[in-house]
Design an enzyme around this catalytic site. Structure first.
Site, PDB file in Angstrom:
ATOM      1  N   GLU A  17       0.849  -1.205   0.000  1.00  0.00           N
ATOM      2  CA  GLU A  17       0.000   0.000   0.000  1.00  0.00           C
ATOM      3  C   GLU A  17       0.875   1.242   0.000  1.00  0.00           C
ATOM      4  O   GLU A  17       1.908   1.275   0.676  1.00  0.00           O
ATOM      5  CB  GLU A  17      -0.884  -0.002   1.243  1.00  0.00           C
ATOM      6  CG  GLU A  17      -1.743   1.251   1.353  1.00  0.00           C
ATOM      7  CD  GLU A  17      -2.834   1.106   2.392  1.00  0.00           C
ATOM      8  OE1 GLU A  17      -3.670   0.195   2.253  1.00  0.00           O
ATOM      9  OE2 GLU A  17      -2.829   1.885   3.352  1.00  0.00           O
ATOM     10  N   HIS A  77      -8.253   3.118  -3.646  1.00  0.00           N
ATOM     11  CA  HIS A  77      -9.209   3.318  -2.559  1.00  0.00           C
ATOM     12  C   HIS A  77     -10.136   4.471  -2.953  1.00  0.00           C
ATOM     13  O   HIS A  77      -9.728   5.404  -3.653  1.00  0.00           O
ATOM     14  CB  HIS A  77      -8.499   3.709  -1.263  1.00  0.00           C
ATOM     15  CG  HIS A  77      -7.611   2.641  -0.704  1.00  0.00           C
ATOM     16  ND1 HIS A  77      -7.272   2.582   0.628  1.00  0.00           N
ATOM     17  CD2 HIS A  77      -6.993   1.582  -1.278  1.00  0.00           C
ATOM     18  CE1 HIS A  77      -6.487   1.543   0.838  1.00  0.00           C
ATOM     19  NE2 HIS A  77      -6.292   0.927  -0.303  1.00  0.00           N
ATOM     20  N   HIS A 149     -15.017  -2.423  14.355  1.00  0.00           N
ATOM     21  CA  HIS A 149     -14.878  -1.002  14.018  1.00  0.00           C
ATOM     22  C   HIS A 149     -15.188  -0.183  15.266  1.00  0.00           C
ATOM     23  O   HIS A 149     -16.125  -0.505  16.005  1.00  0.00           O
ATOM     24  CB  HIS A 149     -15.839  -0.649  12.874  1.00  0.00           C
ATOM     25  CG  HIS A 149     -15.675   0.753  12.388  1.00  0.00           C
ATOM     26  ND1 HIS A 149     -16.485   1.775  12.831  1.00  0.00           N
ATOM     27  CD2 HIS A 149     -14.789   1.314  11.542  1.00  0.00           C
ATOM     28  CE1 HIS A 149     -16.089   2.920  12.243  1.00  0.00           C
ATOM     29  NE2 HIS A 149     -15.073   2.655  11.450  1.00  0.00           N
TER      30      HIS A 149
END
Ligand SMILES: Cc1cc2nc3c(=O)[nH]c(=O)nc-3n(C[C@H](O)[C@H](O)[C@H](O)COP(=O)(O)OP(=O)(O)OC[C@H]3O[C@@H](n4cnc5c(N)ncnc54)[C@H](O)[C@@H]3O)c2cc1C
Length: 289
Positions: A17, A77, A149
């Site tokens: 990434e 993304h 989350h």
């Protein structure tokens, strides 16, 4: 190439990434960064959208560069919390025009200073996923969180919410970083138990800045296991030692995941090709097997 086809292959791949430079910064240095990471031959390179202090303005251009100049599949993304539906549609159109086939559909962080969601916005990543699915033949990824989350009341509810993403057309998931592989294995069992059977790519971060990770963990409420906490406590004031220990720890996590049958591991390389190279070197005999 679609990422789902890479994830279906029964051999170990590593993906990387990177994040775009800050607003107002030229793209000039980015091609060197992309060239260095592409030279490692990762299975794909993802490029963030407005995360880690980088601007979202360059995400499409960098994804284009990764794929069309350096020949590595790109995963762009895309977030929706700070954009109108119209803007999101225009970015999807730009990605399509550049031949980008893979999008990681994310909500993004909720803007602090504005009401959310406004009527012209998507509220959740599942709504964005549905929009991307309706816009073309994309392979779509989504985010998931082995420790839950932070906004979800509990992990069971969070996993139930993941189902909406999959129903909307999400092909695979990528995890938030974790430092204890048992969290990933337990999470995978939980997903499979809930009937979620898409590939779940583990995200591994080689930590090279001990202070930064302590802050990030405090903010997310996530866990730094005692074994890794001891490393951070001992070496966070010595950057060279912290980098070496962080790379060794991430390498060990990846070896364990690979030995337990995980086919693709995503490395949060944080724009540090030197760190990525060391990880690839450490695993040279494992990659492709
Ligand atoms: C692999 C990965 C990559 C990332 N890349 C970026 C990036 O490039 N740029 C960036 O800004 N941020 C990025 N992030 C951070 C991400 O944007 C934040 O974590 C954000 O807070 C949540 O995004 P999400 O897509 O998971 O949201 P969602 O899936 O929408 O979930 C957000 C919250 O809403 C709940 N929820 C979801 N759907 C529903 C529903 N239908 N009804 C009720 N509740 C629901 C969930 O349980 C969760 O608590 C990334 C995170 C990961 C793990």
């Amino acid at each position: 190439m679609k990422i789902i086809d890479i994830l279906r292959q029964d051999k170990l791949h590593l993906s990387c990434e990177l994040f775009p430079p800050k607003q107002g910064t030229q793209l000039a240095n980015v091609d060197r960064l992309v060239a260095e990471i592409a030279a490692l031959r990762p299975s794909y390179i993802s490029v963030t959208y407005g995360a880690s202090g980088g601007t979202s303005a360059h995400t499409v251009d960098i994804a284009d560069m990764i794929q069309n100049r350096f020949g590595v599949p790109a995963l762009a993304h895309l977030t929706c919390a700070s954009s109108t539906r119209e803007h999101v549609a225009s970015v999807i159109g730009q990605l399509k025009a550049a031949g980008i086939e893979n999008i990681l559909a994310l909500r993004g962080d909720i803007p602090e200073d504005l009401p959310f969601p406004r009527p012209d916005q998507y509220r959740y990543a599942c709504e964005l996923t549905a929009q991307i699915r309706a816009s073309g033949d994309f392979c779509i990824g989504g985010a998931c969180y082995p420790e839950g989350h932070p906004e979800a009341p509990d992990i069971r509810t969070d996993v139930e919410h993941l189902r909406y993403k999959l129903d909307a057309g999400c092909d695979f998931l990528t995890t938030q970083m974790f430092f204890d592989n048992h969290l990933y294995y337990q999470f995978l069992l939980r997903l499979r138990g809930a009937g979620i059977d898409v590939p779940v790519v583990p995200g591994i971060m080689p930590v090279t800045n001990g202070k930064q990770i302590k802050r990030a963990m405090a903010l997310s409420g996530n866990m730094l296991p005692p074994k890794f906490r001891a490393i951070v406590e001992k070496y966070s004031d010595d950057p060279a030692a912290m980098e070496q220990a962080g790379i060794a720890y991430a390498t060990e996590q990846i070896v364990d995941l690979a030995a337990n049958g995980v086919n693709n591991i995503h490395i949060y390389t944080m724009n540090k090709p030197r760190v990525a190279r060391r990880i690839f070197e450490n695993l040279s005999e494992l990659i492709g097997k």
